[in-house]
Scaffold this motif. Structure first.
Motif, PDB file in Angstrom:
ATOM      1  N   THR A  47      -4.622   6.972  -0.834  1.00  0.00           N
ATOM      2  CA  THR A  47      -3.877   5.767  -0.474  1.00  0.00           C
ATOM      3  C   THR A  47      -4.373   4.612  -1.333  1.00  0.00           C
ATOM      4  N   VAL A  48      -3.440   3.897  -1.931  1.00  0.00           N
ATOM      5  CA  VAL A  48      -3.755   2.852  -2.899  1.00  0.00           C
ATOM      6  C   VAL A  48      -3.124   1.538  -2.458  1.00  0.00           C
ATOM      7  N   LYS A  49      -3.945   0.507  -2.355  1.00  0.00           N
ATOM      8  CA  LYS A  49      -3.437  -0.809  -1.976  1.00  0.00           C
ATOM      9  C   LYS A  49      -3.347  -1.708  -3.201  1.00  0.00           C
ATOM     10  N   ARG A  50      -2.258  -2.432  -3.274  1.00  0.00           N
ATOM     11  CA  ARG A  50      -2.084  -3.409  -4.354  1.00  0.00           C
ATOM     12  C   ARG A  50      -3.197  -4.441  -4.294  1.00  0.00           C
ATOM     13  N   ASP A  51      -3.677  -4.838  -5.472  1.00  0.00           N
ATOM     14  CA  ASP A  51      -4.796  -5.776  -5.525  1.00  0.00           C
ATOM     15  C   ASP A  51      -4.519  -6.818  -6.607  1.00  0.00           C
ATOM     16  N   PRO A  52      -4.696  -8.100  -6.295  1.00  0.00           N
ATOM     17  CA  PRO A  52      -4.492  -9.128  -7.328  1.00  0.00           C
ATOM     18  C   PRO A  52      -5.375  -8.839  -8.542  1.00  0.00           C
ATOM     19  N   GLY A  53      -4.759  -8.644  -9.677  1.00  0.00           N
ATOM     20  CA  GLY A  53      -5.528  -8.336 -10.875  1.00  0.00           C
ATOM     21  C   GLY A  53      -5.882  -6.873 -11.005  1.00  0.00           C
ATOM     22  N   GLY A  54      -5.481  -6.054 -10.044  1.00  0.00           N
ATOM     23  CA  GLY A  54      -5.788  -4.621 -10.095  1.00  0.00           C
ATOM     24  C   GLY A  54      -4.773  -3.888 -10.950  1.00  0.00           C
ATOM     25  N   VAL A  55      -5.127  -3.627 -12.203  1.00  0.00           N
ATOM     26  CA  VAL A  55      -4.169  -3.057 -13.156  1.00  0.00           C
ATOM     27  C   VAL A  55      -3.657  -1.707 -12.681  1.00  0.00           C
ATOM     28  N   VAL A  56      -4.559  -0.800 -12.318  1.00  0.00           N
ATOM     29  CA  VAL A  56      -4.149   0.555 -11.966  1.00  0.00           C
ATOM     30  C   VAL A  56      -3.524   0.611 -10.572  1.00  0.00           C
ATOM     31  N   SER A  57      -4.126  -0.067  -9.604  1.00  0.00           N
ATOM     32  CA  SER A  57      -3.576  -0.034  -8.246  1.00  0.00           C
ATOM     33  C   SER A  57      -2.164  -0.611  -8.214  1.00  0.00           C
ATOM     34  N   ASN A  58      -1.927  -1.678  -8.949  1.00  0.00           N
ATOM     35  CA  ASN A  58      -0.588  -2.265  -8.996  1.00  0.00           C
ATOM     36  C   ASN A  58       0.393  -1.353  -9.741  1.00  0.00           C
ATOM     37  N   TRP A  59      -0.094  -0.738 -10.807  1.00  0.00           N
ATOM     38  CA  TRP A  59       0.746   0.180 -11.581  1.00  0.00           C
ATOM     39  C   TRP A  59       1.176   1.369 -10.723  1.00  0.00           C
ATOM     40  N   LEU A  60       0.259   1.916  -9.928  1.00  0.00           N
ATOM     41  CA  LEU A  60       0.594   3.037  -9.061  1.00  0.00           C
ATOM     42  C   LEU A  60       1.594   2.620  -7.987  1.00  0.00           C
ATOM     43  N   ASN A  61       1.391   1.447  -7.409  1.00  0.00           N
ATOM     44  CA  ASN A  61       2.324   0.971  -6.390  1.00  0.00           C
ATOM     45  C   ASN A  61       3.718   0.761  -6.959  1.00  0.00           C
ATOM     46  N   ASP A  62       3.782   0.364  -8.219  1.00  0.00           N
ATOM     47  CA  ASP A  62       5.079   0.037  -8.825  1.00  0.00           C
ATOM     48  C   ASP A  62       5.790   1.242  -9.435  1.00  0.00           C
ATOM     49  N   THR A  63       5.020   2.233  -9.931  1.00  0.00           N
ATOM     50  CA  THR A  63       5.650   3.264 -10.775  1.00  0.00           C
ATOM     51  C   THR A  63       5.522   4.695 -10.261  1.00  0.00           C
ATOM     52  N   ALA A  64       4.633   4.957  -9.311  1.00  0.00           N
ATOM     53  CA  ALA A  64       4.419   6.340  -8.872  1.00  0.00           C
ATOM     54  C   ALA A  64       5.691   6.914  -8.252  1.00  0.00           C
ATOM     55  N   THR A  65       6.087   8.098  -8.699  1.00  0.00           N
ATOM     56  CA  THR A  65       7.281   8.756  -8.183  1.00  0.00           C
ATOM     57  C   THR A  65       7.008  10.238  -7.974  1.00  0.00           C
ATOM     58  N   ALA A  66       7.698  10.818  -7.032  1.00  0.00           N
ATOM     59  CA  ALA A  66       7.566  12.251  -6.786  1.00  0.00           C
ATOM     60  C   ALA A  66       7.970  13.025  -8.032  1.00  0.00           C
ATOM     61  N   ALA A 103       0.843  -1.200   0.000  1.00  0.00           N
ATOM     62  CA  ALA A 103       0.000   0.000   0.000  1.00  0.00           C
ATOM     63  C   ALA A 103       0.873   1.243   0.000  1.00  0.00           C
ATOM     64  N   VAL A 104       0.471   2.222  -0.801  1.00  0.00           N
ATOM     65  CA  VAL A 104       1.238   3.443  -0.925  1.00  0.00           C
ATOM     66  C   VAL A 104       0.306   4.645  -0.852  1.00  0.00           C
ATOM     67  N   SER A 105       0.771   5.726  -0.203  1.00  0.00           N
ATOM     68  CA  SER A 105       0.031   6.987  -0.185  1.00  0.00           C
ATOM     69  C   SER A 105       0.713   7.977  -1.107  1.00  0.00           C
ATOM     70  N   LEU A 106      -0.089   8.732  -1.850  1.00  0.00           N
ATOM     71  CA  LEU A 106       0.424   9.736  -2.772  1.00  0.00           C
ATOM     72  C   LEU A 106      -0.100  11.100  -2.339  1.00  0.00           C
ATOM     73  N   VAL A 107       0.814  12.005  -2.001  1.00  0.00           N
ATOM     74  CA  VAL A 107       0.454  13.376  -1.664  1.00  0.00           C
ATOM     75  C   VAL A 107       0.484  14.182  -2.953  1.00  0.00           C
ATOM     76  N   LEU A 108      -0.638  14.827  -3.279  1.00  0.00           N
ATOM     77  CA  LEU A 108      -0.799  15.470  -4.581  1.00  0.00           C
ATOM     78  C   LEU A 108      -0.814  16.984  -4.467  1.00  0.00           C
ATOM     79  N   ASP A 109      -0.200  17.627  -5.449  1.00  0.00           N
ATOM     80  CA  ASP A 109      -0.135  19.083  -5.512  1.00  0.00           C
ATOM     81  C   ASP A 109      -1.161  19.558  -6.543  1.00  0.00           C
ATOM     82  N   VAL A 110      -2.086  20.414  -6.110  1.00  0.00           N
ATOM     83  CA  VAL A 110      -3.147  20.896  -6.994  1.00  0.00           C
ATOM     84  C   VAL A 110      -2.759  22.250  -7.585  1.00  0.00           C
TER      85      VAL A 110
END
Length: 348
Positions: A83-102, A31-38
């Motif tokens: 906050t996004v948790k990895r999910d089996p078969g979850g294309v976007v949630s897994n992608w965010l956990n693997d690739t999201a960077t500041a 699980a990963v949290s992403l702090v976003l700048d608007v």
């Protein structure tokens, strides 16, 4: 009903804006949290209430996909965090956990959702929350808000498979230390006590005559909690549910209807579409090439609300509309199946 309009310079015609990731916080191994700048020119569009979510539009392997993620931050913190948790078969949630960077950007639509605190509820009425797994995300926003903005006592039942799955473990401990007289947190671990039972829910809920109940988590968990509370006498108006997974339409759900066509009014244009058995009204609109509004696809957010002005439809799941709205002909089209030969609906 709130319709978001693309008024700010950075908003697309569908209401999406580029939000820069300021910080990536690894909560657990999955699980990963992403702090976003608007951006300043559309900041007013991204003000939110505790319990609401963002819809992200991302491109993964050449496919444009939309997914909803709840804020885990509270509005008073002047921060936008999902906050996004990895999910089996979850294309976007897994992608965010693997690739999201500041520093990278995500396309997001303004906050939506009705899993929010009731206006007019007494400042001392208890908040009793039940979270399962990543269902803690919107619950955390609600808990933080209630503790900071009122004198209401808060009880949180948080179920996980094991201790390593607990998201916000440190943050919950800090809140319990800061509000020892108002916050009660009970952890439940399946690996120790088995899956949550109705008896466990009854024991934790206590006096069902008081308070408002918020439930979020996997469907089996939510069903157990909801049924236990209803059996204990909790009225539906005090039950608030947020579903993360798309509710499946039963194979035989449309067996008794013989719909031939659906008339869809969107952006003041009328389209007549043939009906394919088993499709929801939202699916009919999509098949006709229309860009009908939608977000969660679980019947929870109300983004895809439409009004039936001719014919009839029934909803497989509805956590967004109250009885008065349903009586006026409103449906959440992502969960609505036609039940008459002809249906005429309007997206307003």
């Amino acid at each position: 009903m709130i319709l978001w309009r693309a008024m700010a310079e950075n908003l697309t015609t569908e209401g999406f804006a580029p939000l820069r990731i300021k910080q990536v916080v690894r909560e657990t191994c999955d699980a990963v949290s992403l702090v976003l700048d608007v951006p300043e020119d559309c900041s007013h569009r991204f003000r939110y209430k505790a319990g609401q979510f963002l819809t992200l539009l991302v491109s993964v392997e050449g496919r444009d996909l939309r997914r909803c993620y709840s804020m885990s931050s509270a509005p008073l913190e002047d921060e936008l965090r999902i906050t996004v948790k990895r999910d089996p078969g979850g294309v976007v949630s897994n992608w965010l956990n693997d690739t999201a960077t500041a520093g990278s950007e995500l396309q997001a639509a303004p906050p939506e959702g009705k899993f929010v605190l009731d206006e007019g509820v007494s400042a001392t009425a208890p908040l009793i929350a039940f979270a399962g797994g990543s269902g803690i995300t919107p619950i955390m926003s609600l808990v933080r808000t209630v503790l900071a903005d009122s004198e209401r006592p808060v009880k949180l039942f948080y179920a996980n498979r094991g201790r390593s799955s607990v998201i916000f473990s440190d943050a919950l401990e800090q809140l319990a230390d800061a509000y020892p007289d108002r916050l009660t947190v009970r952890h439940h671990f399946d690996e120790d006590a088995g899956v949550v039972s109705p008896e466990t829910i009854d024991s934790f809920a206590g006096d069902s005559a008081a308070g408002h109940f918020f439930i979020c988590g996997p469907t089996p968990f939510m069903d157990t909690v909801e049924n236990a509370l209803l059996s204990a006498g909790v009225t539906k108006d005090r039950l608030h549910l947020e579903r993360f997974t798309v509710a499946e339409i039963p194979v035989d759900a449309a067996e008794t209807q013989d719909t031939e066509e659906v008339v869809i009014e969107l952006d003041r244009k009328k389209t007549v579409a043939a009906y394919r058995k088993g499709d929801t009204l939202l699916q009919v609109a999509r098949s006709a090439g229309l860009r009908a509004p939608y977000s969660c696809e679980t019947g929870s957010c109300g983004t895809c609300m439409a009004r039936i002005v001719e014919g009839s439809a029934r909803m497989v799941n509805n956590d967004a509309l109250d009885d008065d709205e349903v009586a006026e002909g409103w449906v959440v089209s992502c969960q609505a199946l036609p039940t008459s030969p002809r249906v005429h609906m309007i997206y307003e």
